[in-house]
Design a protein around this motif. Sequence first.
Motif, mmCIF file in Angstrom:
data_model
loop_
_atom_site.group_PDB
_atom_site.id
_atom_site.type_symbol
_atom_site.label_atom_id
_atom_site.label_comp_id
_atom_site.label_asym_id
_atom_site.label_seq_id
_atom_site.Cartn_x
_atom_site.Cartn_y
_atom_site.Cartn_z
ATOM 1 N N HIS A 161 -22.058 26.180 -39.166
ATOM 2 C CA HIS A 161 -22.914 25.840 -38.029
ATOM 3 C C HIS A 161 -24.050 26.846 -37.885
ATOM 4 O O HIS A 161 -24.313 27.364 -36.795
ATOM 5 N N LEU A 162 -24.740 27.109 -38.977
ATOM 6 C CA LEU A 162 -25.821 28.092 -38.949
ATOM 7 C C LEU A 162 -26.986 27.618 -38.087
ATOM 8 O O LEU A 162 -27.559 28.395 -37.307
ATOM 9 N N LYS A 163 -27.350 26.352 -38.231
ATOM 10 C CA LYS A 163 -28.467 25.820 -37.451
ATOM 11 C C LYS A 163 -28.152 25.864 -35.966
ATOM 12 O O LYS A 163 -28.984 26.276 -35.146
ATOM 13 N N GLU A 164 -26.934 25.447 -35.608
ATOM 14 C CA GLU A 164 -26.540 25.439 -34.202
ATOM 15 C C GLU A 164 -26.514 26.865 -33.633
ATOM 16 O O GLU A 164 -26.907 27.091 -32.485
ATOM 17 N N THR A 165 -26.060 27.819 -34.452
ATOM 18 C CA THR A 165 -26.022 29.213 -34.003
ATOM 19 C C THR A 165 -27.429 29.743 -33.764
ATOM 20 O O THR A 165 -27.688 30.423 -32.761
ATOM 21 N N ALA A 166 -28.338 29.433 -34.681
ATOM 22 C CA ALA A 166 -29.722 29.900 -34.535
ATOM 23 C C ALA A 166 -30.382 29.306 -33.301
ATOM 24 O O ALA A 166 -31.072 30.010 -32.548
ATOM 25 N N THR A 203 -21.834 27.284 -27.727
ATOM 26 C CA THR A 203 -22.236 26.304 -28.743
ATOM 27 C C THR A 203 -21.166 26.155 -29.809
ATOM 28 O O THR A 203 -20.822 25.034 -30.212
ATOM 29 N N LEU A 204 -20.628 27.255 -30.284
ATOM 30 C CA LEU A 204 -19.582 27.184 -31.301
ATOM 31 C C LEU A 204 -18.314 26.544 -30.745
ATOM 32 O O LEU A 204 -17.615 25.810 -31.455
ATOM 33 N N ARG A 205 -18.008 26.804 -29.480
ATOM 34 C CA ARG A 205 -16.857 26.139 -28.864
ATOM 35 C C ARG A 205 -17.093 24.639 -28.765
ATOM 36 O O ARG A 205 -16.169 23.850 -28.976
ATOM 37 N N HIS A 206 -18.312 24.258 -28.416
ATOM 38 C CA HIS A 206 -18.626 22.834 -28.303
ATOM 39 C C HIS A 206 -18.414 22.110 -29.629
ATOM 40 O O HIS A 206 -17.955 20.967 -29.664
ATOM 41 N N HIS A 207 -18.752 22.781 -30.724
ATOM 42 C CA HIS A 207 -18.593 22.186 -32.059
ATOM 43 C C HIS A 207 -17.217 22.465 -32.655
ATOM 44 O O HIS A 207 -16.978 22.111 -33.811
ATOM 45 N N ARG A 208 -16.349 23.090 -31.873
ATOM 46 C CA ARG A 208 -14.995 23.403 -32.327
ATOM 47 C C ARG A 208 -15.025 24.172 -33.639
ATOM 48 O O ARG A 208 -14.258 23.898 -34.575
ATOM 49 N N ALA A 209 -15.909 25.133 -33.708
ATOM 50 C CA ALA A 209 -16.072 25.922 -34.925
ATOM 51 C C ALA A 209 -14.955 26.950 -35.049
ATOM 52 O O ALA A 209 -14.261 27.270 -34.086
ATOM 53 N N SER A 210 -14.817 27.458 -36.231
ATOM 54 C CA SER A 210 -13.818 28.493 -36.488
ATOM 55 C C SER A 210 -14.452 29.870 -36.316
ATOM 56 O O SER A 210 -15.670 30.022 -36.312
ATOM 57 N N MET A 211 -13.608 30.882 -36.158
ATOM 58 C CA MET A 211 -14.010 32.281 -36.102
ATOM 59 C C MET A 211 -15.086 32.521 -35.040
ATOM 60 O O MET A 211 -16.088 33.200 -35.273
ATOM 61 N N THR A 264 -36.926 35.977 -34.673
ATOM 62 C CA THR A 264 -36.128 37.091 -35.213
ATOM 63 C C THR A 264 -34.698 37.041 -34.707
ATOM 64 O O THR A 264 -33.748 37.238 -35.474
ATOM 65 N N VAL A 265 -34.538 36.764 -33.424
ATOM 66 C CA VAL A 265 -33.188 36.671 -32.851
ATOM 67 C C VAL A 265 -32.425 35.505 -33.473
ATOM 68 O O VAL A 265 -31.245 35.631 -33.829
ATOM 69 N N ALA A 266 -33.089 34.360 -33.611
ATOM 70 C CA ALA A 266 -32.431 33.185 -34.196
ATOM 71 C C ALA A 266 -32.009 33.447 -35.635
ATOM 72 O O ALA A 266 -30.882 33.126 -36.042
ATOM 73 N N ALA A 267 -32.908 34.048 -36.419
ATOM 74 C CA ALA A 267 -32.581 34.349 -37.808
ATOM 75 C C ALA A 267 -31.462 35.380 -37.903
ATOM 76 O O ALA A 267 -30.562 35.266 -38.748
ATOM 77 N N GLY A 268 -31.500 36.382 -37.021
ATOM 78 C CA GLY A 268 -30.448 37.391 -37.036
ATOM 79 C C GLY A 268 -29.088 36.822 -36.679
ATOM 80 O O GLY A 268 -28.078 37.165 -37.303
ATOM 81 N N ALA A 269 -29.051 35.935 -35.685
ATOM 82 C CA ALA A 269 -27.780 35.319 -35.298
ATOM 83 C C ALA A 269 -27.231 34.451 -36.417
ATOM 84 O O ALA A 269 -26.021 34.450 -36.690
ATOM 85 N N ALA A 270 -28.111 33.691 -37.078
ATOM 86 C CA ALA A 270 -27.667 32.858 -38.200
ATOM 87 C C ALA A 270 -27.151 33.721 -39.344
ATOM 88 O O ALA A 270 -26.168 33.372 -40.009
ATOM 89 N N TRP A 271 -27.804 34.851 -39.577
ATOM 90 C CA TRP A 271 -27.357 35.762 -40.638
ATOM 91 C C TRP A 271 -25.977 36.314 -40.313
ATOM 92 O O TRP A 271 -25.113 36.412 -41.192
ATOM 93 N N VAL A 272 -25.760 36.691 -39.060
ATOM 94 C CA VAL A 272 -24.451 37.196 -38.642
ATOM 95 C C VAL A 272 -23.384 36.129 -38.834
ATOM 96 O O VAL A 272 -22.290 36.410 -39.352
ATOM 97 N N ARG A 273 -23.681 34.909 -38.416
ATOM 98 C CA ARG A 273 -22.717 33.814 -38.572
ATOM 99 C C ARG A 273 -22.418 33.554 -40.047
ATOM 100 O O ARG A 273 -21.263 33.323 -40.427
ATOM 101 N N ASN A 274 -23.436 33.621 -40.886
ATOM 102 C CA ASN A 274 -23.248 33.399 -42.318
ATOM 103 C C ASN A 274 -22.374 34.477 -42.938
ATOM 104 O O ASN A 274 -21.536 34.196 -43.787
ATOM 105 N N ARG A 275 -22.545 35.708 -42.486
ATOM 106 C CA ARG A 275 -21.747 36.816 -43.011
ATOM 107 C C ARG A 275 -20.314 36.774 -42.492
ATOM 108 O O ARG A 275 -19.382 37.181 -43.192
ATOM 109 N N THR A 276 -20.139 36.258 -41.271
ATOM 110 C CA THR A 276 -18.811 36.260 -40.656
ATOM 111 C C THR A 276 -17.969 35.098 -41.142
ATOM 112 O O THR A 276 -16.756 35.254 -41.366
#
Length: 238
Positions: free
Chosen positions: A74-79, A157-165, A218-230
């Motif tokens: 859910h990288l797009k949703e996180t960003a 947002t991640l809870r809404h999509h029932r995402a993991s981690m 910058t914030v959106a890209a950073g959050a997506a990067w964090v989600r991708n790494r996690t």
Amino acid sequence: MTLTVDDAIHTATKTWRRLGVEQATADEMAEELAADLAAASADGRSVADYMGGDVEALATSWADERGLVPVRRHLKETAVAAAQGAVLPALAALAFWYVNWSHLLDPSGEAVTTTLDGHVVREIRRSPNVGVPLMWVGLPLCVVAAFFLIRRAVRETLRHHRASMIEATVQTLAKALPVIFAVAAVLAVAIGYFGDFAIGYFQLFFTVPMALAGMVGTVAAGAAWVRNRTCTPVTAGR
């Protein structure tokens, strides 16, 4: 309303498709479920009794146990969520900067008088610019507000999509946000200097939208990067 075999199979199939299970695999599982329900009916058990009353939960558990549920990042949703949480604090920060830059609250002024002999006397009254301390108080408040708003937006947002981690992502994001904010601030300052150097008189029309887009991006890209790494893009159970 009595739960029938067809209803249970239809609901389970929809659940598997929503979870990303391949069509062929979902069809095979539906056939297996139909056989199990037929055997349960022959033993005198109802569909609701066999399914435990929650078809979606059982279907999800079944697919997860078989390693058929892909872990979606859910990288797009996180960003998007991070951008939504950052936009209001970023606008407020730009407003504090503008009050300081424009001397909007600066009581300093110039008085012009003409003497009896026709000479023009200019008197300059200088006072401290109230916008300066207001900006330096307001900017930290914007940072604190952005920190909590971004975390909350990403978590919800991640809870809404029932995402993991989810919690792992939020905790990692909280550690990374100070660095992300620093990068966003440096970018905004650089945009401001570029606008002053290259645009000149009309720099405000360039600096404000570009600085806002730069900070939020910058914030959106950073959050997506964090989600991708996690959250690694592997298939659950494999």
